[in-house]
Motif scaffolding. Structure first.
Motif, PDB file in Angstrom:
ATOM      1  N   GLU A 227      30.245 -14.701  62.349  1.00 44.23           N
ATOM      2  CA  GLU A 227      31.411 -14.141  61.576  1.00 44.23           C
ATOM      3  C   GLU A 227      32.851 -14.620  61.681  1.00 44.23           C
ATOM      4  OE1 GLU A 227      32.462 -10.268  58.365  1.00 44.23           O
ATOM      5  OE2 GLU A 227      30.976 -10.151  60.231  1.00 44.23           O
ATOM      6  N   ALA A 231      35.586 -17.874  58.488  1.00 42.47           N
ATOM      7  CA  ALA A 231      36.741 -18.337  57.626  1.00 42.47           C
ATOM      8  C   ALA A 231      37.254 -19.667  57.640  1.00 42.47           C
ATOM      9  CB  ALA A 231      37.646 -17.491  57.570  1.00 42.47           C
ATOM     10  N   SER A 232      37.431 -20.469  58.653  1.00 43.43           N
ATOM     11  CA  SER A 232      38.110 -21.561  58.950  1.00 43.43           C
ATOM     12  C   SER A 232      37.115 -22.712  59.366  1.00 43.43           C
ATOM     13  CB  SER A 232      39.017 -21.581  60.099  1.00 43.43           C
ATOM     14  OG  SER A 232      38.385 -21.248  61.487  1.00 43.43           O
ATOM     15  N   GLU A 233      35.729 -22.451  59.026  1.00 40.78           N
ATOM     16  CA  GLU A 233      34.579 -23.502  59.566  1.00 40.78           C
ATOM     17  C   GLU A 233      34.256 -24.399  58.164  1.00 40.78           C
ATOM     18  OE1 GLU A 233      32.953 -25.570  61.774  1.00 40.78           O
ATOM     19  OE2 GLU A 233      33.748 -23.897  62.897  1.00 40.78           O
ATOM     20  N   LYS A 254      26.491 -13.074  49.901  1.00 39.75           N
ATOM     21  CA  LYS A 254      27.040 -13.442  50.978  1.00 39.75           C
ATOM     22  C   LYS A 254      26.591 -14.916  51.298  1.00 39.75           C
ATOM     23  CE  LYS A 254      30.245 -12.587  54.647  1.00 39.75           C
ATOM     24  NZ  LYS A 254      30.535 -11.248  55.824  1.00 39.75           N
TER      25      LYS A 254
END
Length: 866
Positions: A227, A231-233, A254
């Motif tokens: 987790e 966000a930036s992957e 999700k």
């Protein structure tokens, strides 16, 4: 100072001329006092002490000389000094010198020697509590032997003690990968956990640790590990693993957001989307499942991947036979693609679900569609009885009337031929007989209109429902014969020569239409009779064996072995080549206890048979006489046939069989030899032509690979051959892991060189009949004729093992490989293009699955059940 050095050197040389060794040593020592780095004086002192039989003193100066030579990079001379004077000396060398020697061996590409010396130096450093120096040696050892779990652990623990967390994490990470590859999942999880503890901020460590947790069943932990990076992957492998963890931990919404993003941005994750749909159905959220399936259908149909979508959808539908929404979607799919058989089976399930849920109207509609597809299915009557009293009587009668029409015997066809009273129509036996009659009528109609595939489908259903019925029912037995198909188990009855199907006619006419015996044809080789002609059924079997061989020589060996064994000959000989000249290729069969003929005798036998006068069937019969070549070979008689090249109409070979005892040759034997010889020559020519075409299509002489443009044409050729001969066909794609990333970072030229090196190392492993293609800049495709999925998997394992020792030109790190393996599916309604399309799509899917698993793996997709 330089002047003093020169004086001392001159003095030493004069002393040596006078054989005053002690004085010369004093002079050289004086040189070292003035210039401690003087190589000539150092080497001279080592040589003089060795000459005086003082090896310990000599080793001191040879060691100093080795150190002097290493610094200016005079590696060859330094290695020579160490190997000659220091490696086996009585004194122990300092660990620094041993480590330098190991480094030179590593530079010279002598990994085994370097490993031995680094290990020795590391142990000495550790004994002297010089942990930093020992760590340097352990790191070098781990680089030289990356597959050794114990070395990785030693490095990791040493680095951890010294606070080198990044290095320790990398070593623990590699150790975890090795433990996982060996099947020790619990150890792998523990080691990866230690790596994560040391470097929690490292994305690669977190990813592998999360994958290990997934494998151990701890999806919640895996999701929490990934987790922070999500966000930036943007990496597809990371997103696929994270979505898998979310799905397994129950966070379906999700996971859906993540997979839709992956599909939108990378056009990847289709398999995971089907799994998500499956989990939605399991969670009783059928509506969301169908929404996902509908969006996937639009995307995959637009990409012309209908077959892939159907395969994946079939798997989801089979797992949820009680889900009405899934079954409705599944049925509409097969209806849209006009796949009546599959549509029929799904409608049966849908009928049962509607009836169980009390939706009688929908159940009746399903039954009407079932009758539209197959009005002759006897189970439709049972389904109609289930609806009786639950639907409108008018609708019931309408369906029943259509069933009655379809169940009525066709004029001219007798019902089941049982003696005595027929069973009651409403009894179980009566329904069974009516179902058999319906299926027979359908088969006859399909055969009449040349619908072979549908006829075979009905016959297979009859064989499954009524096993052994053909032994009692002549009409059914005749249908099997007409369709050229027979159920597995009972032997196919042999039709007597000259027999004809029974013709309904008056008894008085029968003698007039009796089959007349063909007049015997007498030739030089005997009598041409119906009894001998039946022996020729062996030709088809032998031809198939020849065609399945991989090389011309194997084809010749197969031909002579089969001919010699079948005709019970003493010798059999097959040759390819122009008459009057030594054969290009030859193969011989010898009976038990018979020695092979020398090459000179083979040439004499060929010349002898060529001079014989051929009979009406082209047979060349020769008999032994005193002193003849046949007597030398232990033969009494021989029969040969000349094989002609069909294109040039010129003799191109010969097939000969001989007996040691007297033998009267029959016409069918000459015909048998001619048929086998023609097939043998055609197969040899075909194989040579394929080899020539491959050589002409080679795009790179250095690697010997076919270009990508030849990929589909080769697949089509092999698919056509596999479909015609009924042989398996497999496809393997071998790719360098992280190939696209390596292409960006290292450039095209180094990657191309490594791929050429890889291709050259793998070519000796594949068979001559296999086809190697340069698939992309970082992958190879291997087309494998006559190979099952298991055989292709064995080959892929061999290829990966053979490539494990290769190192790329840009550094010494090991490159890992992944393989995707599939086997062709030969459905009745598939032509060669369909087989190839399906094969290519599933191969792409398998290699993509290997990439999603993190690489360094083999993914073998099971062949879909027909």
């Amino acid at each position: 100072m330089a002047g003093e050095v020169s004086k001392h050197l001159d003095r030493a040389k004069r002393f040596l001329e006078k054989n005053r060794v002690e004085d010369a040593i004093e002079a050289y020592l004086a040189v070292l006092d003035e210039a401690p780095q003087h190589q000539e004086a150092t080497q001279a002192l080592g040589d003089l002490y060795a000459r005086m039989d003082q090896p310990d003193r000599a080793a001191v100066y040879y060691g100093m000389l080795f150190d002097l030579l290493v610094d200016p990079k005079d590696e060859t001379k330094a290695l020579a000094i160490y190997n000659r004077f220091l490696r086996v000396g009585r004194g122990q060398q300092p660990p620094e010198r041993i480590a330098r020697y190991a480094f030179l061996q590593q530079r010279q590409n002598h990994p085994d020697e370097a490993i031995e010396q680094y290990t020795k130096a590391a142990e000495l450093f550790a004994t002297a509590n010089r942990e930093e120096d020992a760590l340097f040696c352990w790191e070098r050892l781990a680089q030289l032997d990356p597959e050794n779990l114990a070395r990785q652990m030693r490095l990791a623990e040493a680095a951890e003690r010294l606070g080198k967390n990044a290095l320790a994490a990398r070593a623990f990470l590699r150790a975890g990968q090795l433990a996982s590859a060996s099947g020790a999942s619990a150890d792998a999880l523990h080691l990866l956990g230690r790596a994560y503890k040391l470097a929690p901020q490292e994305r690669s460590v977190g990813l592998l640790y999360a994958q290990a947790n997934l494998q151990s069943g701890n999806a919640v932990r895996a999701a929490s590990l990934l987790e922070p990076f999500a966000a930036s992957e943007n990496d597809a492998a990371f997103l696929a693993t994270y979505s898998d963890a979310l799905m397994r931990s129950g966070k379906l919404e999700k996971a859906r957001e993540l997979l839709e993003r992956l599909l939108r941005e990378k056009n990847e994750g289709i398999t995971q989307m089907f799994e998500l749909a499956d989990r939605y159905v399991a969670a009783s959220q059928d509506q969301k499942a169908t929404e996902i399936l509908l969006s996937l259908k639009r995307r995959m149909f637009a990409d012309k991947r209908q077959n892939d979508f159907v395969t994946l959808m079939d798997a989801v539908g089979a797992k949820h036979p009680q889900s009405q929404a899934v079954l409705e979607f599944w049925a509409s799919l097969h209806n849209e693609l006009n796949r009546e058989s599959q549509y029929f089976e799904v409608l049966i399930k849908l009928f049962d679900v509607y009836l169980t849920s009390g939706n009688v109207k929908k159940a009746a509609e399903s039954l009407e569609r079932l009758v539209d597809i197959d009005a002759y299915d006897y189970r439709n009557q049972e389904r109609l009885e289930l609806l009786r009293g639950k639907i409108d009587e008018v609708q019931l009668k309408r369906i029943a009337s259509r069933l009655m029409k379809s169940s009525s015997p066709t004029p001219g066809h007798a019902a089941h031929a049982h003696q005595g009273q027929s069973p009651a129509p409403n009894s179980e036996e009566g329904r069974q007989l009516q179902a058999l009659e319906d299926l027979i009528v359908q088969t006859e109609i399909f055969l009449q209109y040349s619908l072979q595939n549908k006829a075979l489908e009905r016959l297979q259903r009859i064989a499954a429902m009524f096993p052994g019925e053909e032994e009692r029912n002549a009409r059914l037995s005749n249908l099997y014969q007409l369709a050229n198909w027979w159920p597995q188990g009972p032997p196919k009855p042999k039709t007597e020569a000259g027999a004809t199907p029974p013709i309904p006619a008056a008894p008085s006419v029968a003698p007039a239409v009796a089959v007349t015996e063909a007049a015997p044809i007498t030739t030089k080789t005997g009598v041409y009779s119906a009894e001998t002609l039946r022996d020729l059924s062996k030709i088809s079997e032998v031809n198939q064996k020849i065609f399945r061989q991989q090389t011309p020589r194997a084809m010749l060996n197969t031909a002579v072995s089969e001919v010699g064994a079948y005709l019970r000959g003493t010798r059999a000989l097959a040759v390819v080549g122009t008459p009057g000249r030594p054969p290009e290729m030859a193969a011989e069969f010898c009976a038990s206890g018979v020695k092979p003929a020398p090459g000179a005798q083979v040439v004499l036998l060929l010349a002898h048979v060529e001079k014989a006068e051929p009979d009406e069937l082209g047979g060349l019969v020769v008999n032994a006489t005193e002193g003849s070549i046949l007597s030398d070979l232990g033969l009494s008689t021989a029969l040969g046939v000349m094989i002609t090249d069909k294109e040039t109409q010129m003799p191109a070979g010969m097939l000969i069989v001989g007996h040691a005892e007297e033998h009267k040759w029959k016409p069918n034997e000459a015909y048998f030899l001619q048929a086998i010889g023609d097939q043998m020559l055609m197969s040899v020519s075909h194989t040579r032509l394929r080899s020539l075409v491959r050589r002409m299509g080679v795009s790179d002489e250095r690697s010997g690979l076919l270009s990508r443009s030849s990929y589909q044409s080769c697949l089509l050729t092999e698919a056509d051959r596999a479909r015609t001969q009924g042989t398996p066909l497999a496809l393997t794609i071998l790719q360098i892991d992280r190939g696209a990333e390596l292409l960006r970072t290292q450039g095209e030229s180094p990657l191309e060189r490594f791929l050429e090196q890889l291709a050259r190392s793998l070519q000796p492993i594949v068979r001559q009949n296999d086809v190697a293609v340069k698939y992309t800049s970082w992958s190879l495709a291997f087309i494998l004729p006559d190979t099952t999925l298991a055989g292709a998997q064995n080959l892929a394992d061999k290829l990966r093992r053979a490539a494990s020792g290769l190192r790329p030109p840009w550094d010494s790190t090991q490159i890992t490989l992944s393989a995707g393996i599939v086997e062709a599916v030969a459905k009745h309604d598939y032509d060669s293009e369909d087989i190839v399309t399906d094969l290519i799509n599933r191969a792409e899917f398998s290699i993509e699955e290997a990439r999603k698993r993190g690489g360094d793996t083999v993914v073998a997709l099971e062949t879909p059940k027909l």
